[in-house]
Design a protein around this motif. Structure first.
Motif, PDB file in Angstrom:
ATOM      1  N   ARG A 137       0.835  -1.202   0.000  1.00  0.00           N
ATOM      2  CA  ARG A 137       0.000   0.000   0.000  1.00  0.00           C
ATOM      3  C   ARG A 137       0.866   1.246   0.000  1.00  0.00           C
ATOM      4  O   ARG A 137       1.838   1.362   0.744  1.00  0.00           O
ATOM      5  CB  ARG A 137      -0.904   0.005   1.236  1.00  0.00           C
ATOM      6  CG  ARG A 137      -1.932   1.128   1.232  1.00  0.00           C
ATOM      7  CD  ARG A 137      -2.860   0.999   2.419  1.00  0.00           C
ATOM      8  NE  ARG A 137      -2.153   1.251   3.660  1.00  0.00           N
ATOM      9  CZ  ARG A 137      -2.000   2.475   4.204  1.00  0.00           C
ATOM     10  NH1 ARG A 137      -2.494   3.522   3.569  1.00  0.00           N
ATOM     11  NH2 ARG A 137      -1.374   2.629   5.340  1.00  0.00           N
TER      12      ARG A 137
ATOM     13  N   THR B  64       2.153   4.757   0.857  1.00  0.00           N
ATOM     14  CA  THR B  64       2.100   5.557   2.074  1.00  0.00           C
ATOM     15  C   THR B  64       2.714   6.923   1.818  1.00  0.00           C
ATOM     16  O   THR B  64       3.401   7.136   0.810  1.00  0.00           O
ATOM     17  CB  THR B  64       2.866   4.865   3.218  1.00  0.00           C
ATOM     18  OG1 THR B  64       4.246   4.736   2.843  1.00  0.00           O
ATOM     19  CG2 THR B  64       2.298   3.468   3.482  1.00  0.00           C
ATOM     20  N   ARG B  65       2.498   7.826   2.736  1.00  0.00           N
ATOM     21  CA  ARG B  65       3.008   9.182   2.597  1.00  0.00           C
ATOM     22  C   ARG B  65       4.526   9.194   2.390  1.00  0.00           C
ATOM     23  O   ARG B  65       5.054   9.991   1.608  1.00  0.00           O
ATOM     24  CB  ARG B  65       2.648   9.994   3.847  1.00  0.00           C
ATOM     25  CG  ARG B  65       3.000  11.474   3.763  1.00  0.00           C
ATOM     26  CD  ARG B  65       2.766  12.125   5.121  1.00  0.00           C
ATOM     27  NE  ARG B  65       1.390  11.968   5.556  1.00  0.00           N
ATOM     28  CZ  ARG B  65       0.427  12.845   5.340  1.00  0.00           C
ATOM     29  NH1 ARG B  65       0.691  13.957   4.683  1.00  0.00           N
ATOM     30  NH2 ARG B  65      -0.793  12.622   5.791  1.00  0.00           N
ATOM     31  N   SER B  66       5.233   8.291   3.075  1.00  0.00           N
ATOM     32  CA  SER B  66       6.695   8.299   3.012  1.00  0.00           C
ATOM     33  C   SER B  66       7.238   7.929   1.630  1.00  0.00           C
ATOM     34  O   SER B  66       8.408   8.186   1.336  1.00  0.00           O
ATOM     35  CB  SER B  66       7.267   7.327   4.045  1.00  0.00           C
ATOM     36  OG  SER B  66       6.877   5.994   3.754  1.00  0.00           O
TER      37      SER B  66
ATOM     38  N   GLN C  70       4.855  15.505   0.161  1.00  0.00           N
ATOM     39  CA  GLN C  70       4.119  14.812   1.214  1.00  0.00           C
ATOM     40  C   GLN C  70       2.995  15.648   1.828  1.00  0.00           C
ATOM     41  O   GLN C  70       1.967  15.083   2.241  1.00  0.00           O
ATOM     42  CB  GLN C  70       5.087  14.315   2.282  1.00  0.00           C
ATOM     43  CG  GLN C  70       5.961  13.171   1.783  1.00  0.00           C
ATOM     44  CD  GLN C  70       6.991  12.705   2.796  1.00  0.00           C
ATOM     45  OE1 GLN C  70       6.928  13.056   3.973  1.00  0.00           O
ATOM     46  NE2 GLN C  70       7.940  11.907   2.337  1.00  0.00           N
TER      47      GLN C  70
ATOM     48  N   TYR D 245      -0.440  14.785   0.432  1.00  0.00           N
ATOM     49  CA  TYR D 245      -0.845  13.379   0.438  1.00  0.00           C
ATOM     50  C   TYR D 245      -2.360  13.219   0.641  1.00  0.00           C
ATOM     51  O   TYR D 245      -3.039  12.529  -0.126  1.00  0.00           O
ATOM     52  CB  TYR D 245      -0.087  12.636   1.545  1.00  0.00           C
ATOM     53  CG  TYR D 245      -0.478  11.177   1.701  1.00  0.00           C
ATOM     54  CD1 TYR D 245      -0.006  10.211   0.822  1.00  0.00           C
ATOM     55  CD2 TYR D 245      -1.310  10.774   2.745  1.00  0.00           C
ATOM     56  CE1 TYR D 245      -0.357   8.882   0.969  1.00  0.00           C
ATOM     57  CE2 TYR D 245      -1.668   9.443   2.899  1.00  0.00           C
ATOM     58  CZ  TYR D 245      -1.187   8.502   2.014  1.00  0.00           C
ATOM     59  OH  TYR D 245      -1.547   7.180   2.163  1.00  0.00           O
TER      60      TYR D 245
END
Length: 321
Positions: free
Chosen positions: A3, A5-7, A14, A17
Motif C-alpha cells: 500500500r 504511504t506518505r513516506s 508529502q 498526500y
C-alpha cells in the motif's frame, strides 16, 4: 505492491498526500468527475493571463458539420508575426477539463520564447463524446491553424503539439494522425506524463492503487468512458502506445513521476522513440505523483519539473524552429 504511504512520496510533495488521495477517490466515480468539472474547471473558462494577449475563437468542425470548437489563443503581447504555433490539448483523462486550466504552463512557455498557443476546448467523453470526437476537434484545430495561419499571425509549418496527462495522450494521437495524413509539418511534440495505453498491462498501470490524484482505478474508468463503446480492435489513434513503427515521429519531450500509473508506459514510449532514432528529452521524478507540479507548484521538485519542461521546450524551439 505494498500500500502506498506518505513516506513513498517526495518529501516536497508529502503535504499534499491527503488532498491527493481525496482527488483520487473523486476521480474513480463519474459523478465525482462531473462535480470536479463543474465546480473546479468550468469556473476557469474565460480566465486570461496578465501580460499575454488572450483571445477566443470558434473553429468550424470538419468532422462534424455544424459543430464549432471553442479555442483559446495566447500570444506574447506586442509580438510580431508570423509566430511559431503550438496546438495544446488540456488534461482530464479525455473526460473533463478546459484549456484555461493550463494557463500557468502557457505563461511559462510564452515567457521563454515567442510562440502562439491555440488550445481547443475539445469534446469530452463524460459529455457524451467518446473517441473520436475529441481527437477530431484537436485535429480540426490543427487544420484550421494551417489554413488560417495568416489571419492568426502564425507560421503555417513546423507546428508544436503538446499536452499533459490525457492531453498528452491526445497530443501523441494528433501527431500520429497528422503523420498518417501528411496534413502538416510537426517540429516537435510534448506529451507530458501522457495517457497512452488502454491495455493497462504495465506494472505501474496495474498496481498503482491509491496513489495521489490518479490511480489505476481512475485510469480504468477513464479508458472505459473514452473507448468502452468500441467493439473489436482499438485503433492506435485512440491508444497511441499501440503504434509499432515510430520512425516517422518528431522529436519528443516528456517527463513523469515514478509513483503514478503512467510511469511505465511513458518510459516505454520514450525508449521506443529513442530506439527508432527520434531525438528525445526525458526526465523521471522520484516520488512524484500524477500532476504534482500543478497541485503544489511552489514545491522544490515541482519548480524543477516546470523548469525542465520549459527549458526543454526552449531547447527544441531553438533547434527545430
Amino acid at each position: 505492491m505494498a500500500r502506498l504511504t506518505r513516506s513513498m512520496y517526495h518529501k516536497d510533495l508529502q503535504p499534499a498526500y491527503g488532498l491527493g488521495r481525496a482527488v483520487t477517490w473523486i476521480a474513480r466515480r463519474n459523478w465525482g468527475l462531473r462535480m470536479m468539472h463543474r465546480f473546479m474547471m468550468l469556473p476557469l473558462v474565460g480566465n486570461n493571463i496578465d501580460g499575454v494577449d488572450c483571445t477566443e475563437i470558434y473553429i468550424p468542425s470538419v468532422a462534424t458539420p455544424g459543430h464549432k470548437i471553442r479555442a483559446r489563443v495566447y500570444k506574447p503581447a506586442g509580438a510580431k508575426g508570423p509566430l511559431p504555433a503550438m496546438l495544446y490539448a488540456h488534461g482530464g483523462g479525455y473526460q473533463v477539463g478546459v484549456p484555461e486550466q493550463a494557463n500557468p504552463f502557457f505563461e511559462d512557455v510564452i515567457k521563454r520564447r515567442d510562440v502562439a498557443i491555440i488550445a481547443p476546448a475539445y469534446r469530452l467523453s463524460l459529455q457524451g463524446h467518446p473517441y473520436p470526437d475529441g481527437l477530431n476537434d484537436c485535429y480540426d484545430t490543427l487544420l484550421y491553424m494551417k489554413k488560417n495561419a495568416a489571419d492568426l499571425g502564425i507560421r503555417n509549418d513546423k507546428f508544436i503539439i503538446a499536452g499533459h496527462s490525457g492531453g498528452g495522450g491526445m497530443a501523441a494521437a494528433v501527431t500520429l494522425k497528422t503523420i498518417d495524413t501528411q496534413a502538416a509539418d510537426i517540429a516537435f511534440q510534448m506529451p507530458i506524463y501522457p495517457m497512452l495505453d488502454h491495455r493497462m498491462n504495465t506494472k505501474s498501470a496495474r498496481e498503482m492503487v491509491g496513489t495521489a490524484v490518479w490511480d489505476c482505478r481512475s485510469n480504468a474508468l477513464a479508458w472505459e468512458n473514452y473507448l468502452g463503446h468500441l467493439k473489436g480492435n482499438i485503433p492506435d489513434h485512440a491508444s497511441p502506445a499501440l503504434r509499432q513503427d515510430l520512425s516517422d515521429m518528431p522529436p519528443t519531450i516528456s517527463w513523469v513521476g515514478d509513483v503514478e500509473p503512467f510511469k511505465d508506459e511513458t518510459i516505454a514510449y520514450m525508449t521506443a522513440l529513442e530506439r527508432a532514432g527520434v531525438p528525445t528529452k526525458f526526465k523521471l521524478y522520484e516520488g512524484g505523483f500524477h500532476g504534482f507540479e500543478t497541485v503544489l507548484p511552489k514545491a522544490g521538485v515541482s519548480m524543477d519539473a516546470n523548469e525542465f519542461q520549459v527549458s526543454a521546450f526552449a531547447e527544441f524551439y531553438d533547434k527545430y524552429l
